[in-house]
Scaffold this motif. Structure first.
Motif, PDB file in Angstrom:
ATOM      1  N   GLU A  87       0.831  -1.205   0.000  1.00  0.00           N
ATOM      2  CA  GLU A  87       0.000   0.000   0.000  1.00  0.00           C
ATOM      3  C   GLU A  87       0.868   1.258   0.000  1.00  0.00           C
ATOM      4  N   CYS A  88       1.930   1.263   0.811  1.00  0.00           N
ATOM      5  CA  CYS A  88       2.862   2.395   0.802  1.00  0.00           C
ATOM      6  C   CYS A  88       3.523   2.528  -0.569  1.00  0.00           C
ATOM      7  N   LEU A  89       3.926   1.396  -1.135  1.00  0.00           N
ATOM      8  CA  LEU A  89       4.562   1.405  -2.446  1.00  0.00           C
ATOM      9  C   LEU A  89       3.635   2.031  -3.480  1.00  0.00           C
ATOM     10  N   ALA A  90       2.358   1.651  -3.474  1.00  0.00           N
ATOM     11  CA  ALA A  90       1.378   2.193  -4.418  1.00  0.00           C
ATOM     12  C   ALA A  90       1.140   3.688  -4.200  1.00  0.00           C
ATOM     13  N   GLU A  91       1.269   4.142  -2.954  1.00  0.00           N
ATOM     14  CA  GLU A  91       1.062   5.553  -2.623  1.00  0.00           C
ATOM     15  C   GLU A  91       2.328   6.391  -2.785  1.00  0.00           C
ATOM     16  N   GLY A  92       3.454   5.742  -3.092  1.00  0.00           N
ATOM     17  CA  GLY A  92       4.709   6.452  -3.237  1.00  0.00           C
ATOM     18  C   GLY A  92       5.314   6.873  -1.901  1.00  0.00           C
ATOM     19  N   ARG A  93       4.975   6.155  -0.838  1.00  0.00           N
ATOM     20  CA  ARG A  93       5.490   6.460   0.501  1.00  0.00           C
ATOM     21  C   ARG A  93       6.515   5.407   0.922  1.00  0.00           C
ATOM     22  N   HIS A  94       7.326   5.797   1.896  1.00  0.00           N
ATOM     23  CA  HIS A  94       8.301   4.867   2.458  1.00  0.00           C
ATOM     24  C   HIS A  94       7.832   4.470   3.858  1.00  0.00           C
ATOM     25  N   PRO A  95       7.610   3.176   4.119  1.00  0.00           N
ATOM     26  CA  PRO A  95       7.161   2.761   5.446  1.00  0.00           C
ATOM     27  C   PRO A  95       8.251   2.947   6.490  1.00  0.00           C
ATOM     28  N   VAL A  96       7.836   3.279   7.717  1.00  0.00           N
ATOM     29  CA  VAL A  96       8.789   3.460   8.812  1.00  0.00           C
ATOM     30  C   VAL A  96       9.316   2.101   9.266  1.00  0.00           C
ATOM     31  N   GLN A  97       8.423   1.188   9.629  1.00  0.00           N
ATOM     32  CA  GLN A  97       8.791  -0.179   9.990  1.00  0.00           C
ATOM     33  C   GLN A  97       7.709  -1.103   9.472  1.00  0.00           C
ATOM     34  N   LEU A  98       8.065  -2.361   9.285  1.00  0.00           N
ATOM     35  CA  LEU A  98       7.131  -3.314   8.688  1.00  0.00           C
ATOM     36  C   LEU A  98       6.638  -4.338   9.698  1.00  0.00           C
ATOM     37  N   ARG A  99       5.420  -4.825   9.446  1.00  0.00           N
ATOM     38  CA  ARG A  99       4.779  -5.840  10.271  1.00  0.00           C
ATOM     39  C   ARG A  99       4.255  -6.946   9.363  1.00  0.00           C
TER      40      ARG A  99
ATOM     41  N   PRO B  50      -5.894 -11.429  13.767  1.00  0.00           N
ATOM     42  CA  PRO B  50      -5.604 -10.876  15.086  1.00  0.00           C
ATOM     43  C   PRO B  50      -4.151 -10.566  15.422  1.00  0.00           C
ATOM     44  N   ILE B  51      -3.189 -11.325  14.878  1.00  0.00           N
ATOM     45  CA  ILE B  51      -1.807 -11.198  15.371  1.00  0.00           C
ATOM     46  C   ILE B  51      -0.843 -10.889  14.231  1.00  0.00           C
ATOM     47  N   MET B  52       0.067  -9.972  14.528  1.00  0.00           N
ATOM     48  CA  MET B  52       1.158  -9.678  13.602  1.00  0.00           C
ATOM     49  C   MET B  52       2.452  -9.791  14.371  1.00  0.00           C
ATOM     50  N   ARG B  53       3.530  -9.902  13.600  1.00  0.00           N
ATOM     51  CA  ARG B  53       4.851  -9.834  14.225  1.00  0.00           C
ATOM     52  C   ARG B  53       5.660  -8.788  13.489  1.00  0.00           C
ATOM     53  N   THR B  54       6.683  -8.313  14.165  1.00  0.00           N
ATOM     54  CA  THR B  54       7.573  -7.372  13.515  1.00  0.00           C
ATOM     55  C   THR B  54       8.223  -8.054  12.313  1.00  0.00           C
ATOM     56  N   PHE B  55       8.455  -7.304  11.263  1.00  0.00           N
ATOM     57  CA  PHE B  55       9.130  -7.808  10.067  1.00  0.00           C
ATOM     58  C   PHE B  55      10.450  -7.060   9.902  1.00  0.00           C
ATOM     59  N   GLU B  56      11.013  -6.669  11.050  1.00  0.00           N
ATOM     60  CA  GLU B  56      12.274  -5.940  11.070  1.00  0.00           C
ATOM     61  C   GLU B  56      13.404  -6.882  11.474  1.00  0.00           C
ATOM     62  N   PRO B  57      14.560  -6.780  10.817  1.00  0.00           N
ATOM     63  CA  PRO B  57      15.704  -7.633  11.154  1.00  0.00           C
ATOM     64  C   PRO B  57      16.107  -7.469  12.617  1.00  0.00           C
ATOM     65  N   GLY B  58      16.368  -8.597  13.284  1.00  0.00           N
ATOM     66  CA  GLY B  58      16.834  -8.576  14.654  1.00  0.00           C
ATOM     67  C   GLY B  58      15.739  -8.423  15.702  1.00  0.00           C
ATOM     68  N   GLU B  59      14.495  -8.332  15.269  1.00  0.00           N
ATOM     69  CA  GLU B  59      13.375  -8.222  16.207  1.00  0.00           C
ATOM     70  C   GLU B  59      12.497  -9.458  16.084  1.00  0.00           C
ATOM     71  N   ALA B  60      11.819  -9.843  17.178  1.00  0.00           N
ATOM     72  CA  ALA B  60      11.014 -11.071  17.144  1.00  0.00           C
ATOM     73  C   ALA B  60       9.680 -10.953  17.880  1.00  0.00           C
ATOM     74  N   TRP B  61       9.274  -9.759  18.291  1.00  0.00           N
ATOM     75  CA  TRP B  61       8.047  -9.636  19.078  1.00  0.00           C
ATOM     76  C   TRP B  61       6.799  -9.749  18.200  1.00  0.00           C
ATOM     77  N   ARG B  62       5.689 -10.108  18.874  1.00  0.00           N
ATOM     78  CA  ARG B  62       4.376 -10.255  18.222  1.00  0.00           C
ATOM     79  C   ARG B  62       3.357  -9.419  18.995  1.00  0.00           C
ATOM     80  N   TRP B  63       2.305  -8.984  18.300  1.00  0.00           N
ATOM     81  CA  TRP B  63       1.267  -8.164  18.918  1.00  0.00           C
ATOM     82  C   TRP B  63      -0.103  -8.692  18.523  1.00  0.00           C
ATOM     83  N   CYS B  64      -0.983  -8.813  19.515  1.00  0.00           N
ATOM     84  CA  CYS B  64      -2.374  -9.187  19.256  1.00  0.00           C
ATOM     85  C   CYS B  64      -3.206  -7.908  19.241  1.00  0.00           C
TER      86      CYS B  64
END
Length: 86
Positions: A24-36, A65-79
């Protein structure tokens, strides 16, 4: 302490990412801050610090319901439903 009631229903193995960045960011021409990464379907969305807040929008649209960080070196999940770290 409140716990997530959705983690047991996640697919195993977890889905692979459908993209390497937020489409969605790519289609809008934006750069995402961090990915999930959505742990139900593999959708990649940007975090709430990004203008689009596409990971949260994906949850609202899909109910996943649940995502996890898609950032290198991170492993947390959020509900999103229970508002807790998993």
């Amino acid at each position: 302490m409140k716990q997530c009631t959705h983690a047991d229903a996640l697919p195993h193995p977890e889905p692979g990412p459908l993209s390497e960045t937020c489409p969605e960011c790519l289609a809008e021409g934006r750069h995402p801050v961090q990915l999930r990464l959505c742990l139900s379907c593999g959708h990649v969305g940007c975090c709430d610090s990004s203008p689009g807040r596409h990971a949260t929008e994906h949850h609202k649209d899909s109910g996943h319901p649940i995502m996890r960080t898609f950032e290198p070196g991170e492993a947390w999940r959020w509900c999103f439903v229970d508002h807790v770290l998993v």
